[in-house]
Enzyme design. Structure first.
Site, mmCIF file in Angstrom:
data_model
loop_
_atom_site.group_PDB
_atom_site.id
_atom_site.type_symbol
_atom_site.label_atom_id
_atom_site.label_comp_id
_atom_site.label_asym_id
_atom_site.label_seq_id
_atom_site.Cartn_x
_atom_site.Cartn_y
_atom_site.Cartn_z
ATOM 1 N N ARG A 170 7.603 -1.391 3.533
ATOM 2 C CA ARG A 170 6.872 -0.866 4.689
ATOM 3 C C ARG A 170 5.604 -1.670 4.942
ATOM 4 O O ARG A 170 4.952 -2.139 4.008
ATOM 5 C CB ARG A 170 6.503 0.594 4.450
ATOM 6 C CG ARG A 170 7.692 1.530 4.412
ATOM 7 C CD ARG A 170 7.253 2.957 4.169
ATOM 8 N NE ARG A 170 6.714 3.130 2.830
ATOM 9 C CZ ARG A 170 6.093 4.230 2.412
ATOM 10 N NH1 ARG A 170 5.910 5.238 3.248
ATOM 11 N NH2 ARG A 170 5.651 4.327 1.171
ATOM 12 N N ARG A 223 -5.151 -6.309 1.786
ATOM 13 C CA ARG A 223 -6.327 -6.217 2.653
ATOM 14 C C ARG A 223 -7.595 -5.939 1.841
ATOM 15 O O ARG A 223 -8.685 -6.416 2.191
ATOM 16 C CB ARG A 223 -6.094 -5.146 3.709
ATOM 17 C CG ARG A 223 -5.021 -5.538 4.725
ATOM 18 C CD ARG A 223 -4.564 -4.368 5.568
ATOM 19 N NE ARG A 223 -5.670 -3.782 6.313
ATOM 20 C CZ ARG A 223 -5.576 -2.644 7.010
ATOM 21 N NH1 ARG A 223 -4.417 -1.960 7.019
ATOM 22 N NH2 ARG A 223 -6.608 -2.189 7.681
ATOM 23 N N ASP A 248 1.837 -1.504 7.272
ATOM 24 C CA ASP A 248 0.933 -0.492 7.784
ATOM 25 C C ASP A 248 0.546 -0.774 9.237
ATOM 26 O O ASP A 248 0.920 -1.792 9.814
ATOM 27 C CB ASP A 248 -0.312 -0.430 6.904
ATOM 28 C CG ASP A 248 -0.785 0.989 6.668
ATOM 29 O OD1 ASP A 248 -0.180 1.921 7.230
ATOM 30 O OD2 ASP A 248 -1.757 1.171 5.919
#
Length: 326
Positions: free
Chosen positions: A63, A210, A65
């Site tokens: 997945r 991140r 984001d």
């Protein structure tokens, strides 16, 4: 598969199929289907359903984001009807929005699984480092107006290579059962005004890349020393680390599988880095328990032959938490 190889419009494909998807994540809540916001998964399933004339459900390699992009998101599904390769690709793309596209579709073995058979996932985080704001790159790069020292960032990042507890780089809402991940490599390079953080691991925690990028920017600005990443890693406390870097600079560029599945090779994205010339799967994988297990070596043998962190990784290869969530 060469870039311009014609798609088969004669043989009809059914059974388990794998496909590669590229998307600009700016308008989506991420990959996963949600009731309250648009997702890449929902758009892809709706387009495939148009081709199949019935519902289709897909599973992805990991997945992503909100706002995060992908150039090689690997997906598999069990085709409910037979269609040609050309029909699956062209028909799906004709029913997708302009910010999502399928690159290819191929038949795969019944035991192929986009998530659980992945040997590695790879991301590139792109920073536009210049005084003026970005224009053409505004949706796919993060802007930093202060000068960054890419060599200093690269040196600091090497403390993260290997198997570690990445709690200091994990989002507060991360649902993974374990903070341990095996980071295969991380590089930081400057190409003119672009700084590229290139990182590959067995899997990633929520916001892990991140958060790493945010900490590396602090090193690049000179706000933190070269030992900063090592210190953060040892603290195992997200509250003591830096801000999370924006999603717009993050690109999911590769998901690596065993050669026996025969997935097509393609240039690594995003296209603004095409001058680097690297194709999927060109980097060698580490000789580690997860890679060997997913290539067929029994888990018990791995546990008995490994010690310390490697044995921990071997015990984690079955865990549902081993997925990308960035």
């Amino acid at each position: 598969m060469p870039l311009f190889e014609p798609l088969d419009d004669i043989s009809r494909l059914t059974g388990r199929l794998a496909l590669s998807v590229e998307y600009d994540g700016s308008a989506y809540c991420g990959w996963q289907r949600l009731k309250h916001a648009p997702s890449v998964q929902a758009s892809l399933e709706a387009a495939l359903a148009k081709v199949a004339a019935t519902d289709v459900r897909v599973l992805c390699s990991g997945r992503t984001d909100t706002g995060v992009h992908a150039t090689r998101q690997i997906v598999h599904f069990d085709a409910p009807v037979a269609r040609t390769q050309k029909a699956w690709v062209f028909g799906t793309n004709a029913n997708l929005p302009r910010d999502i596209a399928v690159h290819w579709v191929v038949p795969v073995a019944d035991d192929f699984h986009a998530r659980f058979k992945a040997l590695a996932r790879r991301y590139r985080y792109v920073i536009l480092n210049q005084p003026s704001r970005p224009v053409l790159e505004r949706a796919n790069a993060t802007w930093c107006r202060e000068p960054l020292d890419a060599e200093r960032m690269h040196a600091a990042a090497q403390a993260l290579v290997g198997e570690h507890d990445f709690s200091s780089f994990r989002a507060a809402g991360c649902q993974s059962k374990t903070p341990w991940r095996h980071l295969h490599f991380i590089t930081v390079n400057r190409y003119g005004p672009l700084i590229v953080i290139d990182v590959q691991a067995n899997a990633f925690l929520h916001h892990m890349i991140r958060n790493i990028a945010g900490a590396l920017v602090a090193v690049g600005k000179g706000e933190q020393g070269a030992d900063y990443m090592a210190r953060l890693l040892a603290l195992r406390d997200r509250s003591l680390a830096n801000v999370t870097a924006p999603g717009c600079g993050l690109h999911f560029v590769d998901s690596v599988y065993d050669e026996r599945f025969g997935l097509p090779r393609e240039p690594l994205g995003p296209n603004l880095l095409a001058f680097l010339g690297e194709w999927t799967g060109e980097r060698s994988l580490p000789d580690c328990p997860m890679v060997r297990f997913r290539r067929g070596q029994p888990i018990a043998e791995l546990e008995s032959s490994q010690a310390g962190g490697a044995a921990h990784e071997a015990r984690q290869v079955h865990s549902s938490s081993q997925e990308v969530r960035e």
